[in-house]
Write an enzyme that holds these catalytic residues in place. Structure first.
Site, PDB file in Angstrom:
ATOM      1  N   SER A   1      -9.098   7.760  -7.399  1.00  0.00           N
ATOM      2  CA  SER A   1      -7.946   8.291  -6.910  1.00  0.00           C
ATOM      3  C   SER A   1      -7.467   9.396  -7.682  1.00  0.00           C
ATOM      4  O   SER A   1      -7.733   9.562  -9.098  1.00  0.00           O
ATOM      5  CB  SER A   1      -6.705   7.235  -7.161  1.00  0.00           C
TER       6      SER A   1
ATOM      7  N   GLY B   1       6.620   4.556  -5.922  1.00  0.00           N
ATOM      8  CA  GLY B   1       7.687   3.878  -6.431  1.00  0.00           C
ATOM      9  C   GLY B   1       8.923   4.400  -6.037  1.00  0.00           C
ATOM     10  O   GLY B   1       9.918   4.258  -6.614  1.00  0.00           O
ATOM     11  N   ALA B   2       8.783   5.234  -4.998  1.00  0.00           N
ATOM     12  CA  ALA B   2      10.019   5.988  -4.559  1.00  0.00           C
ATOM     13  C   ALA B   2      10.677   5.259  -3.301  1.00  0.00           C
ATOM     14  O   ALA B   2      11.724   5.898  -2.741  1.00  0.00           O
ATOM     15  CB  ALA B   2      10.099   7.415  -4.342  1.00  0.00           C
TER      16      ALA B   2
ATOM     17  N   LEU C   1       8.861   4.648  -0.400  1.00  0.00           N
ATOM     18  CA  LEU C   1       8.449   5.174   0.831  1.00  0.00           C
ATOM     19  C   LEU C   1       7.190   4.377   1.161  1.00  0.00           C
ATOM     20  O   LEU C   1       6.327   4.916   2.121  1.00  0.00           O
ATOM     21  CB  LEU C   1       8.106   6.840   0.832  1.00  0.00           C
TER      22      LEU C   1
ATOM     23  N   ASP D   1       6.428  -3.157   5.926  1.00  0.00           N
ATOM     24  CA  ASP D   1       5.959  -1.898   5.683  1.00  0.00           C
ATOM     25  C   ASP D   1       4.444  -1.722   6.238  1.00  0.00           C
ATOM     26  O   ASP D   1       4.066  -0.641   6.489  1.00  0.00           O
ATOM     27  CB  ASP D   1       5.747  -1.671   4.264  1.00  0.00           C
TER      28      ASP D   1
ATOM     29  N   TYR E   1      17.266  -9.462  -5.646  1.00  0.00           N
ATOM     30  CA  TYR E   1      16.529  -9.816  -4.477  1.00  0.00           C
ATOM     31  C   TYR E   1      16.551 -11.219  -4.165  1.00  0.00           C
ATOM     32  O   TYR E   1      16.921 -11.899  -3.062  1.00  0.00           O
ATOM     33  CB  TYR E   1      15.399  -8.877  -4.591  1.00  0.00           C
TER      34      TYR E   1
HETATM   35  P1  ADP Z   1       6.167   1.923  -3.445  1.00  0.00           P
HETATM   36  O1  ADP Z   1       5.198   0.968  -2.288  1.00  0.00           O
HETATM   37  O2  ADP Z   1       7.335   1.980  -2.980  1.00  0.00           O
HETATM   38  O3  ADP Z   1       5.736   3.450  -3.308  1.00  0.00           O
HETATM   39  P2  ADP Z   1       5.141   0.080  -5.038  1.00  0.00           P
HETATM   40  O4  ADP Z   1       5.363  -0.119  -6.691  1.00  0.00           O
HETATM   41  O5  ADP Z   1       5.065  -0.797  -4.236  1.00  0.00           O
HETATM   42  O6  ADP Z   1       5.977   1.241  -4.776  1.00  0.00           O
HETATM   43  O7  ADP Z   1       3.543   0.900  -5.076  1.00  0.00           O
HETATM   44  C1  ADP Z   1       3.189   1.687  -6.087  1.00  0.00           C
HETATM   45  C2  ADP Z   1       1.695   1.377  -6.464  1.00  0.00           C
HETATM   46  O8  ADP Z   1       0.783   1.623  -5.448  1.00  0.00           O
HETATM   47  C3  ADP Z   1       1.197   2.061  -7.654  1.00  0.00           C
HETATM   48  O9  ADP Z   1       1.486   1.566  -9.052  1.00  0.00           O
HETATM   49  C4  ADP Z   1      -0.345   2.106  -7.309  1.00  0.00           C
HETATM   50  O10 ADP Z   1      -0.645   0.743  -7.640  1.00  0.00           O
HETATM   51  C5  ADP Z   1      -0.468   2.221  -6.035  1.00  0.00           C
HETATM   52  N1  ADP Z   1      -0.763   3.500  -5.540  1.00  0.00           N
HETATM   53  C6  ADP Z   1       0.279   4.192  -4.639  1.00  0.00           C
HETATM   54  N2  ADP Z   1      -0.383   5.577  -4.608  1.00  0.00           N
HETATM   55  C7  ADP Z   1      -1.612   5.523  -4.987  1.00  0.00           C
HETATM   56  C8  ADP Z   1      -2.575   6.620  -5.387  1.00  0.00           C
HETATM   57  N3  ADP Z   1      -2.297   7.619  -4.641  1.00  0.00           N
HETATM   58  N4  ADP Z   1      -3.637   6.226  -6.057  1.00  0.00           N
HETATM   59  C9  ADP Z   1      -3.632   4.996  -6.289  1.00  0.00           C
HETATM   60  N5  ADP Z   1      -2.829   3.877  -6.218  1.00  0.00           N
HETATM   61  C10 ADP Z   1      -1.836   4.162  -5.848  1.00  0.00           C
HETATM   62 MG    MG Z   2       5.478  -0.900  -2.149  1.00  0.00          MG
END
Ligand code: ADP
Ligand code: MG
Length: 376
Positions: free
Chosen positions: A66, A118-119, A121, A168, A217
């Site tokens: 990644s 984690g925003a 989206l 989602d 929640y």
């Molecule tokens: P949201 O789904 O709201 O963005 P989450 O905490 O559910 O927040 O998910 C975020 C997690 O998803 C990150 O901590 C990571 O583990 C994974 N993730 C998201 N984007 C990437 C990325 N570009 N590369 C690797 N892992 C990712």
């Molecule tokens: Mg999520």
């Protein structure tokens, strides 16, 4: 992004990828806290996404870098172990597909994203759907969009260990350009609804993140369950607003408020879907704003910053409606805005929100995009 990731792949592996897949994030337009009550939600896939460039391997190894994280995923499909970090999602998806009896092949790839983590989206669902598609391109199994969403949900629940609703994954899987998706969270039936061309959906990130959201929640989930039990129905999906008003006295005041939100939100979501079908953006915007008031006052999951953001949005010229979106207590609001004033709206909100809160918001003017796809 496709070019960028193809270059990255070539730099690492010394050849071109055989496939590039893309899976979008999402925003929920209306239908909040209804999913775990067997109710209705109405999200759209957005034009921010996760991309994976990949090629098959002749062995059963899976290797993925990644661009946003240091440690790559590297494991054998014959020996999937738990490991902390983002790569856990990849193991989870490999595990669930094999658990379902699919025979998988190995692959190697590079992942890039323009979805903030984690925003709110749903970068995690985009990640899961892009991984499912990656496996699909190198393996031999049938693709059923709703089933894949269910598998992703099962991967979350049974491998990663997080309870998530199905919304989602459904929207990242089944979204379509210029459309929102009405989902029945009980039957998983879904309906694509056209988004009128004269409006824009704008995501307003308050730059605050939810704190102790899990306990709040779980408390809401429990209150809804209690309400349904006392009303003698399987879930809050199973009662009309009129019937509820006739029977509400059997519940204490707080439980009444919680139930009222869910039951009225389900009705609003179905009305909003009808409004979209008719192209009635005024009615749709109004329902969004009413949803916010219900989330703020009856369900009590908003936050001061979300309330300020929604108020500021609603005061702007050309704003048809606005509400908090997602679980709440921080994160994003969403507004429906006349297309011609979208840029101006974003500019004004940026400065007025900053003036009121001293926080710098992130603002995304969105297009409804396609669900997960192999790119040509
Ligand atoms: P949201 O789904 O709201 O963005 P989450 O905490 O559910 O927040 O998910 C975020 C997690 O998803 C990150 O901590 C990571 O583990 C994974 N993730 C998201 N984007 C990437 C990325 N570009 N590369 C690797 N892992 C990712
Ligand atoms: Mg999520």
């Amino acid at each position: 992004m496709k070019e960028k990731i193809t270059k990255e792949f070539t730099a690492r592996f010394g050849a071109s990828p055989t496939h590039v897949v893309r899976a979008p994030g999402r925003v929920n337009l209306i239908g909040e806290h209804t999913d775990y009550n067997d109710g209705f939600v109405l999200p759209m896939a957005i034009d921010r996404a996760i991309w994976i460039a990949l090629r098959p391997r002749s062995d059963r190894r899976v290797l993925l870098h990644s661009l946003d994280f240091g440690d790559p995923a590297d494991f054998s499909l014959d020996d999937i172990q738990h490991k902390k970090g983002w790569t856990e999602y990849l193991r989870a998806i490999a595990w669930v597909l094999q658990e379902q009896g699919f025979s998988l092949s190995g692959w190697e790839g590079v992942l890039a994203s323009n979805l903030p983590l984690g925003a709110g989206l749903s970068s995690s669902a985009a990640l899961e759907l892009s991984l499912l598609k990656a496996f699909w391109t190198v393996s031999d199994f049938n693709w059923d969009g709703a089933k894949m969403a269910e598998f992703a949900c099962q991967a979350d629940r049974d491998w990663v260990g997080i309870q998530s609703g199905i919304m989602d994954q459904m929207i990242s899987s089944l979204g379509q350009e210029n459309h929102a998706l009405l989902i029945d969270c009980r039957t998983l039936e879904f309906n694509l609804l056209p988004l009128p061309k004269q409006v824009r959906v704008i995501i307003l990130d308050t730059a605050t993140r939810r704190g102790l959201v899990d306990s709040a929640y779980n408390e809401r989930v429990a209150q809804c369950r209690t309400a349904a039990e006392k009303l003698g129905i399987p879930s809050l999906r199973d009662i009309t607003l009129d019937d509820f008003h006739a029977k509400a006295d059997s519940l204490d005041e707080l439980t009444q408020k919680r139930a009222l939100h869910v039951i009225s939100e389900n009705e609003r979501t179905l009305k909003a879907a009808k409004a979209l079908q008719k192209g009635d953006v005024i009615a749709f915007g109004h329902l969004m704003s009413t949803s916010h008031i219900s989330l703020r006052d009856d369900y009590e999951v908003s936050s001061p910053e979300l309330n300020i953001m929604v108020e500021l949005a609603r005061q702007e010229k050309g704003c048809l409606g606005a509400r908090m979106t997602g679980a709440g207590f921080g994160g994003c609001a969403v507004a429906l805005v006349e297309k011609d004033v979208a840029e101006k709206f974003a500019e004004n909100i940026r400065s007025s929100y900053q003036e009121h809160t001293e926080l710098q918001p992130n603002i995304y003017i969105c297009e409804a995009s396609n669900g997960v796809k192999v790119l040509d």
